[in-house]
Write an enzyme that holds these catalytic residues in place. Structure first.
Site, short mmCIF file in Angstrom:
data_model
loop_
_atom_site.label_atom_id
_atom_site.label_comp_id
_atom_site.label_asym_id
_atom_site.label_seq_id
_atom_site.Cartn_x
_atom_site.Cartn_y
_atom_site.Cartn_z
N TYR A 128 79.12 1.98 50.83
CA TYR A 128 78.63 2.68 52.04
C TYR A 128 77.53 1.89 52.72
O TYR A 128 77.54 1.68 53.92
CB TYR A 128 78.14 4.08 51.64
CG TYR A 128 77.83 4.99 52.80
CD1 TYR A 128 78.84 5.54 53.57
CD2 TYR A 128 76.51 5.31 53.13
CE1 TYR A 128 78.56 6.39 54.64
CE2 TYR A 128 76.22 6.16 54.19
CZ TYR A 128 77.26 6.70 54.94
OH TYR A 128 76.98 7.54 55.99
N LYS A 163 77.96 0.32 56.38
CA LYS A 163 77.11 0.79 57.48
C LYS A 163 76.21 -0.33 58.01
O LYS A 163 75.93 -0.39 59.20
CB LYS A 163 76.27 1.99 57.02
CG LYS A 163 77.08 3.26 56.78
CD LYS A 163 77.81 3.71 58.04
CE LYS A 163 78.38 5.12 57.90
NZ LYS A 163 79.15 5.53 59.10
N THR A 176 76.42 18.37 56.87
CA THR A 176 77.84 18.40 57.22
C THR A 176 78.66 18.34 55.92
O THR A 176 78.11 18.04 54.85
CB THR A 176 78.25 17.20 58.10
OG1 THR A 176 78.27 16.03 57.26
CG2 THR A 176 77.31 16.99 59.28
N ASP A 230 91.70 12.11 64.49
CA ASP A 230 91.33 12.43 63.09
C ASP A 230 92.59 12.51 62.25
O ASP A 230 93.70 12.63 62.78
CB ASP A 230 90.57 13.78 63.05
CG ASP A 230 89.60 13.88 61.86
OD1 ASP A 230 90.07 13.79 60.71
OD2 ASP A 230 88.38 14.03 62.09
N ASP A 268 94.62 7.69 61.84
CA ASP A 268 93.99 7.17 60.63
C ASP A 268 93.30 5.89 61.06
O ASP A 268 93.96 4.90 61.39
CB ASP A 268 95.05 6.90 59.55
CG ASP A 268 94.44 6.29 58.28
OD1 ASP A 268 93.29 5.79 58.34
OD2 ASP A 268 95.12 6.29 57.24
N VAL A 269 91.98 5.91 61.05
CA VAL A 269 91.21 4.81 61.63
C VAL A 269 91.36 3.49 60.87
O VAL A 269 90.88 2.45 61.34
CB VAL A 269 89.70 5.16 61.76
CG1 VAL A 269 89.49 6.24 62.81
CG2 VAL A 269 89.11 5.56 60.41
N1 LIG Z 1 76.07 13.77 57.32
C1 LIG Z 1 75.21 12.80 57.03
O1 LIG Z 1 74.24 13.01 56.30
C2 LIG Z 1 75.41 11.42 57.63
C3 LIG Z 1 74.33 10.52 57.54
C4 LIG Z 1 74.47 9.25 58.09
C5 LIG Z 1 75.66 8.89 58.67
N2 LIG Z 1 76.70 9.79 58.72
C6 LIG Z 1 77.94 9.32 59.32
O2 LIG Z 1 78.35 10.19 60.34
C7 LIG Z 1 79.77 10.11 60.48
C8 LIG Z 1 80.35 11.51 60.51
O3 LIG Z 1 80.12 12.12 59.26
P1 LIG Z 1 79.92 13.69 59.06
O4 LIG Z 1 78.61 13.86 58.41
O5 LIG Z 1 80.21 14.41 60.32
O6 LIG Z 1 81.04 13.97 57.94
P2 LIG Z 1 82.37 14.87 57.94
O7 LIG Z 1 82.96 14.64 56.60
O8 LIG Z 1 82.03 16.25 58.37
O9 LIG Z 1 83.29 14.23 59.07
C9 LIG Z 1 83.97 13.01 58.89
C10 LIG Z 1 85.27 13.08 59.66
O10 LIG Z 1 85.94 11.81 59.52
C11 LIG Z 1 87.30 12.09 59.31
N3 LIG Z 1 87.96 10.97 58.63
C12 LIG Z 1 87.81 10.56 57.34
N4 LIG Z 1 88.65 9.55 57.06
C13 LIG Z 1 89.33 9.30 58.21
C14 LIG Z 1 90.35 8.38 58.56
N5 LIG Z 1 90.85 7.49 57.68
N6 LIG Z 1 90.83 8.40 59.82
C15 LIG Z 1 90.36 9.31 60.72
N7 LIG Z 1 89.41 10.21 60.45
C16 LIG Z 1 88.90 10.20 59.20
C17 LIG Z 1 87.33 13.35 58.46
O11 LIG Z 1 88.61 13.98 58.50
C18 LIG Z 1 86.23 14.16 59.12
O12 LIG Z 1 86.74 14.95 60.18
C19 LIG Z 1 80.27 9.27 59.30
O13 LIG Z 1 80.50 7.95 59.74
C20 LIG Z 1 79.10 9.31 58.34
O14 LIG Z 1 79.07 8.20 57.48
C21 LIG Z 1 76.59 11.04 58.21
#
Ligand SMILES: NC(=O)c1ccc[n+]([C@@H]2O[C@H](COP(=O)([O-])OP(=O)(O)OC[C@H]3O[C@@H](n4cnc5c(N)ncnc54)[C@H](O)[C@@H]3O)[C@@H](O)[C@H]2O)c1
Length: 249
Positions: free
Chosen positions: A159, A163, A194, A41, A67-68
């Site tokens: 997005y 996705k 989240t 992360d 950093d992904v």
């Molecule tokens: N929460 C929702 O409603 C939801 C719905 C569908 C999909 N998702 C997907 O689930 C995944 C996780 O999301 P979440 O809800 O846990 O959100 P979150 O914001 O809690 O977690 C996202 C994490 O990704 C990290 N991150 C961001 N940019 C980064 C980078 N450049 N390099 C490395 N790490 C990085 C952040 O630091 C964070 O820890 C995401 O891909 C999101 O699109 C979430």
């Protein structure tokens, strides 16, 4: 109360975005079932705290700054995981960010950033981890897409595009690696409570969800862990949706 198993005993997983939300819950879940976990992360203190939490419960974990969007960071992260934990069996490409605006006011900068973090990251991650995943003999990749990788919403063009791309990148890689002992699947969450939701109106999201509530990160972690594990041993190139019924209509 969920009865925990030892499904990940002897397995090593790298979870991107593991410092928060769904990624954190997934790291905790895999560790609770005996797996060694690397948290990748950009949020360093939060990521290190997840490692401490796993260690306090007797599990094994490391934090690696990743950093992904950086090919160099990916090469380093995979090297750190293999050198400290011995191998890499499971890759959870979970890090992601979103946009919220209608297409006509979305800037090119926003588009490029969202695509880099949410889509290109999955390409870079699978490429960087390909050799150890194949060497594992029983590799598993879970790419976190979204229900918004399947249906549109009218806004958030970057997005949805990213996705949707993750969904098909998953399928084509699954076919390419089908005879190499690496399964590749996607998971498609609905609205999960989240930090990514920011100040989005929760009541509006709940109203749009047939089950009448938001999903929890631990519910996503349970599905992701299933897909990553040998319990899903014949599933590859598949998409697993958990959205409280949103896309059923
Ligand atoms: N929460 C929702 O409603 C939801 C719905 C569908 C999909 N998702 C997907 O689930 C995944 C996780 O999301 P979440 O809800 O846990 O959100 P979150 O914001 O809690 O977690 C996202 C994490 O990704 C990290 N991150 C961001 N940019 C980064 C980078 N450049 N390099 C490395 N790490 C990085 C952040 O630091 C964070 O820890 C995401 O891909 C999101 O699109 C979430």
């Amino acid at each position: 109360m969920i009865e925990m198993t030892n499904r990940f005993h002897g397995r090593v997983a790298l979870v991107t975005g593991g410092a928060s939300g769904i990624g954190k819950a997934t790291a905790l879940r895999i560790a609770s079932e005996g797996g060694a976990v690397a948290i990748g992360d950009v949020q360093e203190p939060a990521g290190i705290e997840v490692v401490s939490e796993i260690e306090r419960s007797g599990g094994k974990a490391v934090f690696v700054r990743l950093d992904v969007t950086s090919e160099q960071d990916w090469a380093n992260a995979v090297e750190v995981v293999v050198s400290t934990l011995g191998k890499l069996d499971i890759l959870i490409n979970n890090a992601g960010i979103g946009d919220t605006e209608p297409l006509e006011i979305t800037s090119l900068d926003t588009w490029n950033k969202v695509v880099a973090v949410t889509q290109t990251s999955v390409f870079l991650g699978m490429k960087a981890a390909a050799a150890p995943l194949k060497a594992s003999g029983n590799g598993s990749v879970v790419n976190i897409s979204s229900m918004y990788g399947i249906v549109g919403s009218g806004v958030s063009p970057a997005y949805h595009a990213a996705k949707g791309a993750v969904r098909l990148l998953t399928k084509t890689t699954a076919l390419g690696w089908a005879k190499e002992g690496v399964r590749v699947n996607s998971v498609h969450p609905g609205f999960i409570d989240t930090p990514i939701l920011g100040d989005t109106d929760r009541e509006m999201l709940i109203a749009g969800t047939p089950m009448g509530r938001l999903g929890r990160a631990d519910e996503m972690a349970a599905l992701i862990a299933f897909v990553a594990s040998d319990d899903a041993s014949f599933a590859t190139g598949s998409e697993f949706v958990a959205d409280g019924g949103v896309t059923a209509g």
